[in-house]
Design an enzyme around this catalytic site. Structure first.
Site, short mmCIF file in Angstrom:
data_model
loop_
_atom_site.label_atom_id
_atom_site.label_comp_id
_atom_site.label_asym_id
_atom_site.label_seq_id
_atom_site.Cartn_x
_atom_site.Cartn_y
_atom_site.Cartn_z
N GLY A 141 0.85 -1.22 0.06
CA GLY A 141 0.00 -0.07 -0.03
C GLY A 141 1.01 1.06 -0.13
N GLY A 142 0.49 2.47 0.47
CA GLY A 142 1.00 3.53 0.44
C GLY A 142 2.22 3.55 1.40
N GLY A 194 25.35 12.94 -28.73
CA GLY A 194 24.65 13.29 -27.66
C GLY A 194 25.34 12.64 -26.22
N ALA A 195 25.35 11.24 -26.27
CA ALA A 195 25.75 10.40 -25.17
C ALA A 195 27.16 10.87 -24.80
CB ALA A 195 25.93 8.80 -25.62
C1 HXC Z 1 -4.06 -4.50 11.94
C2 HXC Z 1 -2.87 -6.43 11.13
C3 HXC Z 1 -2.70 -5.74 10.03
C4 HXC Z 1 -3.16 -4.42 9.78
C5 HXC Z 1 -1.86 -7.56 9.92
N1 HXC Z 1 -2.39 -7.48 11.18
N2 HXC Z 1 -2.05 -6.32 9.07
N3 HXC Z 1 -3.44 -5.85 12.26
N4 HXC Z 1 -3.98 -3.75 10.82
N5 HXC Z 1 -3.02 -3.70 8.69
C6 HXC Z 1 -2.46 -8.52 12.20
C7 HXC Z 1 -3.40 -9.56 12.08
O1 HXC Z 1 -4.59 -9.54 12.63
C8 HXC Z 1 -2.57 -10.77 12.89
O2 HXC Z 1 -2.99 -10.44 14.07
C9 HXC Z 1 -1.29 -10.24 12.69
O3 HXC Z 1 -1.28 -8.95 12.30
C10 HXC Z 1 -0.38 -11.09 11.82
O4 HXC Z 1 -1.26 -11.29 10.26
P1 HXC Z 1 -1.55 -12.47 9.94
O5 HXC Z 1 -2.45 -12.41 8.65
O6 HXC Z 1 -1.86 -13.68 10.66
O7 HXC Z 1 -0.12 -12.73 9.17
P2 HXC Z 1 0.42 -13.24 7.48
O8 HXC Z 1 -0.43 -14.55 7.37
O9 HXC Z 1 1.77 -13.56 7.53
O10 HXC Z 1 -0.06 -12.15 6.42
C11 HXC Z 1 0.51 -10.97 6.59
C12 HXC Z 1 -0.12 -9.85 5.51
C13 HXC Z 1 -1.80 -9.91 6.07
C14 HXC Z 1 0.12 -10.46 4.30
C15 HXC Z 1 0.41 -8.51 5.91
O11 HXC Z 1 -1.80 -9.81 7.61
C16 HXC Z 1 -2.54 -8.84 5.43
O12 HXC Z 1 -2.83 -8.96 4.17
N6 HXC Z 1 -2.71 -7.67 6.30
C17 HXC Z 1 -3.42 -6.51 5.63
C18 HXC Z 1 -2.61 -6.07 4.86
C19 HXC Z 1 -3.28 -4.67 4.44
O13 HXC Z 1 -4.40 -4.47 3.59
N7 HXC Z 1 -2.86 -3.52 5.02
C20 HXC Z 1 -3.41 -2.18 4.83
C21 HXC Z 1 -2.90 -1.88 3.58
S1 HXC Z 1 -3.30 -0.21 3.10
P3 HXC Z 1 -2.86 -11.86 15.13
O14 HXC Z 1 -3.50 -10.94 16.58
O15 HXC Z 1 -3.74 -12.66 14.69
O16 HXC Z 1 -1.54 -12.06 15.43
C22 HXC Z 1 -1.98 0.76 4.06
C23 HXC Z 1 -2.13 2.30 3.57
C24 HXC Z 1 -0.88 2.99 3.91
O17 HXC Z 1 -1.32 0.38 4.26
C25 HXC Z 1 -1.21 4.24 3.47
C26 HXC Z 1 -0.04 4.99 3.63
C27 HXC Z 1 -0.34 6.52 2.84
#
Ligand code: HXC
Length: 519
Positions: free
Chosen positions: A171-172, A406-407
């Site tokens: 993401g961002g 040019g290079a």
């Molecule tokens: C809160 C999160 C989290 C999140 C993971 N966890 N991502 N909690 N916010 N964004 C937590 C899970 O609930 C879990 O908690 C623990 O972290 C581990 O995650 P798992 O899914 O069990 O791990 P894994 O299978 O290794 O997968 C990792 C992952 C997946 C691929 C990163 O967790 C995932 O897809 N997360 C969401 C990613 C996402 O969409 N993020 C937002 C993106 S937008 P427990 O308690 O069970 O251990 C963004 C915008 C930024 O980031 C903008 C900036 C400008």
């Protein structure tokens, strides 16, 4: 509670904080071939030098019953320490706490050390391993990212910023590393993308794996986002430390000169033979780089990306330099969009941090064709031209062989404020190569010769005349565009002496808000 109890409580708190998200999640992290945030920091920094800050910070969120789940440190470990005795600031995202996702207070921790690093004038290292914005915190998390981005921008060109990606970075969130000077990705255990495979599938229908969309190999070979693909975290950590050997602490300092045991007057006879007889035959410019620099030690950036140009750090008599070299071994060393972007960014990093630039030229020109023109080679080539012309660090240029059109101008020519421009006797500095020139100058005459053998003889004779008169270093030397024609085996010594002489160079650009490089 007496003081002994209070000290015991402090020790207990510290122990709890050091456990992050708990033993089970640490074991899961290890099972995936990953170190924990604290292990990474310990390995990156000099032993025992880490001073952790904000270990007791917790998040402030109450949505989704979050107040019931608190971890000390809140998903990121921050602080400072030393690398080879020099201060660095560091943060490492802790995947064992809420997947390393970013909260308001987590962002505050990072911003705090970034602010301090800028005041102190010390590099910032960020280790990324995170699920991105903490979903429960909503817009506060987005604001936190933007606070970090703003600091990345303010720190750019002020202190070196190095990003290691040792897990998810999606993401961002990817934009913080993208704003930094160096991005290192660990192979197979890290990935970066703006939108992941699921969203990609929904929006575009494209079915693609995480690895193929944003793995280390993709970013090291195709996108150029990663400067290094490390085999594993250990190599990634070594690369962080190694990169900092060549950079100063900040833009007001020079890189550190170390003691070298490689003789400055080492003659390399093989260099007199290294350029092939035929001007169209390839050779590996890295053989020349390794021969010239101290102890064959060359830290190549972007090794797998735009291989027609080679960039990286090395030392000459202990003095760090940035090397930019056309690579005849790949696409004949032609300049194209990716090569121009790669080298331009490298030149700017060197200039920002007072690292002299040594340029080795063997370039047939810019890559022709519609794909390059449609892709904007005009603007991208201009980046490299701009970067060289704007750079005020010492610029030493050695023309090994071709330097056409040019290079020629772009590759750190005299008129772009090249300080010391040398050429080997094998140099061919001209508007274009003999074939093209003869075709344009004598095309009509050639077509009028009906006998093929006669035609061939005529072309060969005209080409030989052109080579003798124009495809050599002496035309350029005659006008002072080349300071000297040097024997190849003396090149190391001549570069070292040029660098020593230029060490006190002062040059400036006119005062302005900032330039408008064709981005
Ligand atoms: C809160 C999160 C989290 C999140 C993971 N966890 N991502 N909690 N916010 N964004 C937590 C899970 O609930 C879990 O908690 C623990 O972290 C581990 O995650 P798992 O899914 O069990 O791990 P894994 O299978 O290794 O997968 C990792 C992952 C997946 C691929 C990163 O967790 C995932 O897809 N997360 C969401 C990613 C996402 O969409 N993020 C937002 C993106 S937008 P427990 O308690 O069970 O251990 C963004 C915008 C930024 O980031 C903008 C900036 C400008």
């Amino acid at each position: 509670m007496d003081i002994q109890d209070k000290i015991k409580q402090l020790i207990d708190y510290r122990q709890e904080a050091r456990l992050g998200g708990g033993e089970e999640r640490i074991a899961k992290q290890h099972a995936q071939g990953k170190y924990t945030a604290r292990e990474r920091i310990d390995m990156i920094l000099d032993e025992g030098s880490f001073e952790e800050t904000d270990m007791f910070i917790t998040h402030r969120s109450t949505d989704f019953d979050m107040e019931k789940t608190q971890y000390m440190g809140d998903g990121v470990v921050t602080g400072h320490g030393t690398i080879d005795g020099r201060v660095v600031y560091i943060y490492a995202q802790d995947f064992t706490i809420f997947g390393g996702s970013l909260s308001e207070t987590y962002a505050l921790k990072i911003c705090k050390i970034m602010d301090q690093a800028m005041k102190v004038g010390a590099p910032i290292i960020g280790v990324n391993d995170s699920g991105g914005a903490r979903i429960q915190e909503g817009v506060k998390s987005l604001a936190g990212y933007a606070e970090i981005f703003q600091r990345n921008i303010m720190a750019s060109g002020l202190v070196p910023q190095i990003s290691a990606i040792f897990g998810p970075c999606a993401g961002g969130a990817v934009y913080s590393p993208a704003l930094t000077d160096v991005v290192i990705m660990s192979d197979k255990t890290s990935y970066m993308f703006v939108t992941g495979p699921k969203v990609t599938k929904t929006v575009t229908g494209e079915d693609i794996s995480i690895e193929d969309l944003g793995g280390a190999t993709i970013h090291a070979t195709k996108s150029g986002v990663a400067h290094f693909r490390a085999d594993d975290e250990d190599e990634g950590i070594m690369l962080i430390r190694k990169t900092l050997e060549f950079l100063p602490q900040n833009n007001l300092e020079d890189p550190i000169i170390t003691q070298s045991n490689d003789p400055i007057d080492r003659l390399d006879d093989n260099l007199n033979e290294i350029i092939p007889k035929s001007s169209n035959q390839a050779y590996d410019v890295k053989d020349i780089i390794y021969t010239l620099v101290d102890n064959d030690d060359f830290l190549e950036f972007h090794r797998h990306y735009a291989k027609n140009i080679v960039v990286g750090f090395a030392k000459f008599n202990g003095r760090p330099v940035g090397i930019v070299a056309n690579q005849p071994n790949y696409l004949a060393g032609v300049l194209d969009i990716n090569a121009s972007r790669k080298a331009a960014r490298f030149v700017r990093m060197c200039d920002a941090f007072n690292v002299p630039i040594v340029t080795l030229v063997d370039v047939p020109g810019f890559l022709p064709g519609s794909s390059q023109e449609y892709g904007g080679i005009i603007a991208h080539g201009a980046k490299l031209l701009f970067a060289y012309g704007e750079a005020t660090v010492p610029k030493i240029t050695i023309t090994l062989r071709k330097s056409y059109g040019g290079a020629h101008d772009v590759m750190s020519s005299k008129q772009l404020r090249g300080d010391v421009n040398y050429a080997w006797p094998s140099a061919e500095i001209a508007v274009m190569g003999p074939k093209g020139a003869i075709e344009i100058l004598h095309g009509k005459e050639i077509r009028e010769i009906k006998d093929i053998d006669e035609q061939k003889t005529f072309i060969a004779q005209k080409e030989a005349e052109y080579v003798a008169n124009f495809a050599n270093p002496y035309q350029a030397a005659k006008y002072g565009y080349i300071d000297d024609v040097i024997e190849p085996r003396n090149t190391r010594f001549r570069i070292i002496r040029a660098l020593q002489t230029m060490a006190t160079k002062k040059d400036t650009n006119p005062p302005k808000k900032h330039s408008n490089i064709p981005l």
